[in-house]
Design a protein around this motif. Structure first.
Motif, PDB file in Angstrom:
ATOM      1  N   ARG A 134       0.824  -1.220   0.000  1.00  0.00           N
ATOM      2  CA  ARG A 134       0.000   0.000   0.000  1.00  0.00           C
ATOM      3  C   ARG A 134       0.854   1.265   0.000  1.00  0.00           C
ATOM      4  O   ARG A 134       0.514   2.246  -0.656  1.00  0.00           O
ATOM      5  CB  ARG A 134      -1.014  -0.017   1.132  1.00  0.00           C
ATOM      6  CG  ARG A 134      -0.545   0.362   2.500  1.00  0.00           C
ATOM      7  CD  ARG A 134      -1.741   0.765   3.369  1.00  0.00           C
ATOM      8  NE  ARG A 134      -1.485   0.612   4.787  1.00  0.00           N
ATOM      9  CZ  ARG A 134      -0.939   1.563   5.537  1.00  0.00           C
ATOM     10  NH1 ARG A 134      -0.589   2.721   5.008  1.00  0.00           N
ATOM     11  NH2 ARG A 134      -0.756   1.351   6.837  1.00  0.00           N
ATOM     12  N   VAL A 135       1.990   1.242   0.711  1.00  0.00           N
ATOM     13  CA  VAL A 135       2.813   2.454   0.713  1.00  0.00           C
ATOM     14  C   VAL A 135       3.532   2.616  -0.624  1.00  0.00           C
ATOM     15  O   VAL A 135       3.722   3.747  -1.107  1.00  0.00           O
ATOM     16  CB  VAL A 135       3.788   2.488   1.900  1.00  0.00           C
ATOM     17  CG1 VAL A 135       3.020   2.448   3.221  1.00  0.00           C
ATOM     18  CG2 VAL A 135       4.820   1.387   1.855  1.00  0.00           C
ATOM     19  N   ARG A 136       3.902   1.503  -1.249  1.00  0.00           N
ATOM     20  CA  ARG A 136       4.496   1.602  -2.590  1.00  0.00           C
ATOM     21  C   ARG A 136       3.490   2.145  -3.589  1.00  0.00           C
ATOM     22  O   ARG A 136       3.832   2.952  -4.462  1.00  0.00           O
ATOM     23  CB  ARG A 136       5.000   0.231  -3.051  1.00  0.00           C
ATOM     24  CG  ARG A 136       6.300  -0.209  -2.402  1.00  0.00           C
ATOM     25  CD  ARG A 136       6.935  -1.362  -3.164  1.00  0.00           C
ATOM     26  NE  ARG A 136       6.126  -2.566  -3.131  1.00  0.00           N
ATOM     27  CZ  ARG A 136       6.298  -3.561  -2.278  1.00  0.00           C
ATOM     28  NH1 ARG A 136       7.254  -3.487  -1.358  1.00  0.00           N
ATOM     29  NH2 ARG A 136       5.531  -4.626  -2.314  1.00  0.00           N
ATOM     30  N   SER A 137       2.231   1.720  -3.468  1.00  0.00           N
ATOM     31  CA  SER A 137       1.215   2.202  -4.406  1.00  0.00           C
ATOM     32  C   SER A 137       0.926   3.679  -4.189  1.00  0.00           C
ATOM     33  O   SER A 137       0.684   4.423  -5.155  1.00  0.00           O
ATOM     34  CB  SER A 137      -0.071   1.380  -4.280  1.00  0.00           C
ATOM     35  OG  SER A 137      -0.756   1.637  -3.059  1.00  0.00           O
ATOM     36  N   GLY A 159       7.556   4.475   9.894  1.00  0.00           N
ATOM     37  CA  GLY A 159       7.510   3.164   9.267  1.00  0.00           C
ATOM     38  C   GLY A 159       7.314   3.243   7.766  1.00  0.00           C
ATOM     39  O   GLY A 159       7.903   2.470   7.001  1.00  0.00           O
ATOM     40  N   VAL A 160       6.488   4.177   7.336  1.00  0.00           N
ATOM     41  CA  VAL A 160       6.251   4.392   5.902  1.00  0.00           C
ATOM     42  C   VAL A 160       7.527   4.884   5.239  1.00  0.00           C
ATOM     43  O   VAL A 160       7.954   4.375   4.190  1.00  0.00           O
ATOM     44  CB  VAL A 160       5.105   5.402   5.688  1.00  0.00           C
ATOM     45  CG1 VAL A 160       4.932   5.706   4.206  1.00  0.00           C
ATOM     46  CG2 VAL A 160       3.804   4.879   6.285  1.00  0.00           C
ATOM     47  N   ILE A 161       8.154   5.891   5.849  1.00  0.00           N
ATOM     48  CA  ILE A 161       9.365   6.470   5.273  1.00  0.00           C
ATOM     49  C   ILE A 161      10.488   5.443   5.229  1.00  0.00           C
ATOM     50  O   ILE A 161      11.184   5.288   4.215  1.00  0.00           O
ATOM     51  CB  ILE A 161       9.785   7.716   6.068  1.00  0.00           C
ATOM     52  CG1 ILE A 161       8.729   8.820   5.911  1.00  0.00           C
ATOM     53  CG2 ILE A 161      11.159   8.223   5.610  1.00  0.00           C
ATOM     54  CD1 ILE A 161       8.910   9.990   6.860  1.00  0.00           C
ATOM     55  N   GLY A 162      10.687   4.717   6.334  1.00  0.00           N
ATOM     56  CA  GLY A 162      11.735   3.708   6.366  1.00  0.00           C
ATOM     57  C   GLY A 162      11.515   2.619   5.333  1.00  0.00           C
ATOM     58  O   GLY A 162      12.446   2.199   4.646  1.00  0.00           O
ATOM     59  N   THR A 163      10.270   2.158   5.212  1.00  0.00           N
ATOM     60  CA  THR A 163       9.955   1.107   4.248  1.00  0.00           C
ATOM     61  C   THR A 163      10.201   1.561   2.825  1.00  0.00           C
ATOM     62  O   THR A 163      10.793   0.827   2.018  1.00  0.00           O
ATOM     63  CB  THR A 163       8.488   0.657   4.412  1.00  0.00           C
ATOM     64  OG1 THR A 163       8.319   0.094   5.716  1.00  0.00           O
ATOM     65  CG2 THR A 163       8.097  -0.376   3.369  1.00  0.00           C
ATOM     66  N   LEU A 164       9.779   2.783   2.495  1.00  0.00           N
ATOM     67  CA  LEU A 164       9.990   3.287   1.133  1.00  0.00           C
ATOM     68  C   LEU A 164      11.469   3.519   0.849  1.00  0.00           C
ATOM     69  O   LEU A 164      11.952   3.214  -0.245  1.00  0.00           O
ATOM     70  CB  LEU A 164       9.189   4.572   0.923  1.00  0.00           C
ATOM     71  CG  LEU A 164       7.672   4.391   0.818  1.00  0.00           C
ATOM     72  CD1 LEU A 164       6.979   5.747   0.705  1.00  0.00           C
ATOM     73  CD2 LEU A 164       7.315   3.516  -0.389  1.00  0.00           C
ATOM     74  N   GLN A 178      15.337  -1.138  10.413  1.00  0.00           N
ATOM     75  CA  GLN A 178      16.530  -0.386  10.778  1.00  0.00           C
ATOM     76  C   GLN A 178      16.412   1.111  10.505  1.00  0.00           C
ATOM     77  O   GLN A 178      16.676   1.929  11.392  1.00  0.00           O
ATOM     78  CB  GLN A 178      17.750  -0.963  10.051  1.00  0.00           C
ATOM     79  CG  GLN A 178      18.035  -2.412  10.422  1.00  0.00           C
ATOM     80  CD  GLN A 178      19.260  -2.970   9.727  1.00  0.00           C
ATOM     81  OE1 GLN A 178      20.226  -2.266   9.470  1.00  0.00           O
ATOM     82  NE2 GLN A 178      19.228  -4.258   9.409  1.00  0.00           N
ATOM     83  N   LEU A 179      16.003   1.490   9.302  1.00  0.00           N
ATOM     84  CA  LEU A 179      15.888   2.918   9.005  1.00  0.00           C
ATOM     85  C   LEU A 179      14.756   3.559   9.801  1.00  0.00           C
ATOM     86  O   LEU A 179      14.892   4.681  10.305  1.00  0.00           O
ATOM     87  CB  LEU A 179      15.682   3.132   7.501  1.00  0.00           C
ATOM     88  CG  LEU A 179      16.808   2.646   6.598  1.00  0.00           C
ATOM     89  CD1 LEU A 179      16.500   2.976   5.140  1.00  0.00           C
ATOM     90  CD2 LEU A 179      18.144   3.260   6.998  1.00  0.00           C
ATOM     91  N   ASN A 180      13.650   2.868   9.905  1.00  0.00           N
ATOM     92  CA  ASN A 180      12.529   3.363  10.701  1.00  0.00           C
ATOM     93  C   ASN A 180      12.963   3.679  12.127  1.00  0.00           C
ATOM     94  O   ASN A 180      12.525   4.665  12.730  1.00  0.00           O
ATOM     95  CB  ASN A 180      11.416   2.309  10.696  1.00  0.00           C
ATOM     96  CG  ASN A 180      10.285   2.607  11.650  1.00  0.00           C
ATOM     97  OD1 ASN A 180       9.926   3.752  11.879  1.00  0.00           O
ATOM     98  ND2 ASN A 180       9.697   1.563  12.214  1.00  0.00           N
ATOM     99  N   ARG A 181      13.850   2.871  12.644  1.00  0.00           N
ATOM    100  CA  ARG A 181      14.289   2.992  14.042  1.00  0.00           C
ATOM    101  C   ARG A 181      14.985   4.320  14.324  1.00  0.00           C
ATOM    102  O   ARG A 181      14.982   4.795  15.460  1.00  0.00           O
ATOM    103  CB  ARG A 181      15.237   1.819  14.358  1.00  0.00           C
ATOM    104  CG  ARG A 181      15.640   1.668  15.813  1.00  0.00           C
ATOM    105  CD  ARG A 181      14.482   1.209  16.657  1.00  0.00           C
ATOM    106  NE  ARG A 181      14.880   0.892  18.020  1.00  0.00           N
ATOM    107  CZ  ARG A 181      15.083   1.812  18.977  1.00  0.00           C
ATOM    108  NH1 ARG A 181      14.949   3.081  18.711  1.00  0.00           N
ATOM    109  NH2 ARG A 181      15.412   1.435  20.195  1.00  0.00           N
ATOM    110  N   VAL A 182      15.589   4.927  13.302  1.00  0.00           N
ATOM    111  CA  VAL A 182      16.375   6.146  13.527  1.00  0.00           C
ATOM    112  C   VAL A 182      15.712   7.400  12.960  1.00  0.00           C
ATOM    113  O   VAL A 182      16.302   8.484  13.004  1.00  0.00           O
ATOM    114  CB  VAL A 182      17.799   6.001  12.950  1.00  0.00           C
ATOM    115  CG1 VAL A 182      18.536   4.875  13.636  1.00  0.00           C
ATOM    116  CG2 VAL A 182      17.778   5.789  11.431  1.00  0.00           C
ATOM    117  N   THR A 183      14.504   7.280  12.438  1.00  0.00           N
ATOM    118  CA  THR A 183      13.848   8.482  11.917  1.00  0.00           C
ATOM    119  C   THR A 183      13.506   9.433  13.059  1.00  0.00           C
ATOM    120  O   THR A 183      13.082   9.012  14.130  1.00  0.00           O
ATOM    121  CB  THR A 183      12.552   8.142  11.149  1.00  0.00           C
ATOM    122  OG1 THR A 183      11.680   7.400  11.994  1.00  0.00           O
ATOM    123  CG2 THR A 183      12.850   7.351   9.888  1.00  0.00           C
TER     124      THR A 183
END
Length: 220
Positions: A134-137, A159-164, A178-183
């Motif tokens: 859903r976030v990719r779409s 979570g959205v930003i890290g996933t993308l 990992q990226l989500n953890r440091v936003t």
């Protein structure tokens, strides 16, 4: 080439009855982000926000700095994963406690890893593959309406930003875990779109929370 700025919402109200409401610090962070985008003199032709209260409130604060013509259309595909459901299904339902944010974060991290491992057969209302899709779409649809030289701003969550970001680097699972953890709250991530597709050019910018504004730097 178009540009998309992903803004993480201001600090929510951890441990409060209504977590989705911006904290006092979150309100200040939103104003700082607005001032930063105004300083950059970026003209946004498209705006999006998730439907969560903390995302919409951050959008209102930032767009107030950018002028009456700046608007953000609500699109729930930019919403964060349901951390309450994920912790309930994979972490024993541990509640948020205002006095122990670090302990809750440890439970959430383990729960997110279990959520990813469970895949399409996981017990949560929204599985990890469904969330990632859903976030990719949402991103793909936004890219499709941007013309050459236009910019968009999106108010969403870590979570959205890290996933993308992970997706664009070839590993969305790493992005979530990992990226989500440091936003940081109020962090700015920049993507550019062109003939070669979408590229991550900066992640989690937060120089606007240095110097006198350093007291506003928060991760949760």
């Amino acid at each position: 080439m178009g540009a998309i700025y992903l803004i993480r919402h201001g600090q929510a109200s951890f441990g409060a009855a209504d977590y989705d409401k911006l904290s006092g610090t979150g309100v200040e962070q939103g104003s700082v982000v607005g001032a930063e985008l105004l300083r950059r003199k970026i003209r946004f032709t498209e705006g999006r926000t998730g439907s969560m209260a903390r995302q919409r409130a951050t959008a209102d604060l930032v767009l107030d700095w950018l002028g009456a013509d700046a608007v953000a259309k609500e699109d729930p595909r930019w919403n964060e994963y349901d951390h309450v459901d994920i912790v309930a299904r994979h972490g024993g339902g541990v509640p948020q406690q205002a006095g122990d944010p670090r302990g809750y974060q440890e439970v959430l991290d383990a729960s997110l890893a279990a959520w990813v491992r469970a895949g399409e057969t996981g017990p949560c209302a929204e599985t990890w593959p469904a969330f990632a899709e859903r976030v990719r779409s949402a991103l793909a649809d936004l890219v499709a309406v941007l013309r050459k030289g236009e910019s968009a701003v999106v108010f969403t969550s870590g979570g959205v930003i890290g996933t993308l970001a992970g997706h664009l680097l070839g590993n969305p699972e790493m992005g979530l875990l990992q990226l989500n953890r440091v936003t940081v709250n109020g962090g700015i991530t920049k993507l550019v779109s062109g003939r070669g597709g979408v590229t991550l050019v900066s992640f989690n910018e937060h120089a606007h929370f240095e110097g006198r504004a350093a007291r506003l730097l928060t991760y949760r």
